[in-house]
Design a protein around this motif. Structure first.
Motif, short mmCIF file in Angstrom:
data_model
loop_
_atom_site.label_atom_id
_atom_site.label_comp_id
_atom_site.label_asym_id
_atom_site.label_seq_id
_atom_site.Cartn_x
_atom_site.Cartn_y
_atom_site.Cartn_z
N TYR A 70 0.83 -1.20 0.00
CA TYR A 70 0.00 0.00 0.00
C TYR A 70 0.87 1.26 0.00
O TYR A 70 0.58 2.23 -0.71
CB TYR A 70 -0.94 0.01 1.20
N ALA A 71 1.93 1.25 0.77
CA ALA A 71 2.83 2.40 0.79
C ALA A 71 3.46 2.62 -0.58
O ALA A 71 3.61 3.77 -1.02
CB ALA A 71 3.91 2.22 1.86
N ILE A 72 3.80 1.55 -1.26
CA ILE A 72 4.37 1.67 -2.61
C ILE A 72 3.37 2.29 -3.57
O ILE A 72 3.69 3.23 -4.31
CB ILE A 72 4.84 0.28 -3.11
N TYR A 73 2.15 1.79 -3.57
CA TYR A 73 1.14 2.31 -4.50
C TYR A 73 0.89 3.81 -4.29
O TYR A 73 0.69 4.55 -5.26
CB TYR A 73 -0.17 1.55 -4.33
N PHE A 74 0.91 4.25 -3.05
CA PHE A 74 0.53 5.63 -2.76
C PHE A 74 1.71 6.58 -2.59
O PHE A 74 1.50 7.79 -2.51
CB PHE A 74 -0.34 5.67 -1.49
#
Length: 209
Positions: A70-74
């Motif tokens: 999730y951190a990567i996507y955002f």
């Protein structure tokens, strides 16, 4: 990794981790639009794809893979070179989505803090997972010379609103900051694989400015 694969990976993640799957589709469409926006020559869909691939490669060494993903996507969903709050705004957007989607509050806050940490590439949380995220984000510094040179041209194009003297001054500060660190990379595996090459690349670029 193509856009279809990025969307599929997101769908699997959402199905596995959130209670409100209806929010997932518009969220990934916005993520794709943002990373595909005009003016993104490096911080684009290819960068997102690279980080997802790193997560997949090193997943066995990561404790909370879902939060890392999730951190990567955002992490770069908001990216404007004229602003200094891109990471904060990206973290806020991530937290707003994850809250709406029903992701656990403690993990939502983890994702929020992980994205904030990408601003200075420091790990105030002393979280080993965050070390991996930060190293993924800086992997390009240890690339082969031709790829690194292409990256520097992409970054210059992203900052093309600034005249050469201003860009060189700011870029020198960035390079000197990384070179002054005891280690550019935080995990032992990335230091072993990329540290020497990263320092060679940074020093070579610094000499050219």
């Amino acid at each position: 990794m193509h856009i279809d694969e990025i969307k599929k990976y997101w769908a699997l993640l959402s199905h596995r981790t959130t209670a409100n799957s209806a929010a997932a589709r518009p969220a990934i469409e916005r993520i794709i639009r943002q990373y595909s926006a005009n003016g993104r020559y490096y911080h684009n869909i290819d960068h997102l794809s690279d980080l997802i691939c790193f997560q997949q490669q090193y997943a066995p060494l990561i404790m909370d893979n879902d939060s890392i993903i999730y951190a990567i996507y955002f992490h770069d969903i908001i990216y404007r070179v004229t602003r200094k709050d891109n990471e904060l705004r990206s973290a806020e957007e991530a937290a707003a989505y994850l809250t709406k989607a029903g992701y656990p509050e403690d993990k939502t806050q983890k994702v929020y803090r992980f994205i904030l940490a990408t601003a200075g590439h420091q790990n105030p949380l002393a979280d080993p997972d965050l070390d991996f995220l930060l190293d993924f984000d800086l992997h390009i510094l240890g690339a082969l010379p031709d790829r690194y040179d292409a990256y520097t041209k992409q970054i210059r194009k992203e900052f093309d609103i600034y005249p050469g003297f201003m860009y060189r001054r700011g870029r020198k500060r960035v390079l000197q900051h990384f070179l002054a660190q005891p280690g550019i990379y935080r995990t032992a595996i990335f230091r072993e694989k990329y540290e020497l090459k990263a320092r060679e690349n940074l020093e070579r670029e610094l000499e050219s400015l």
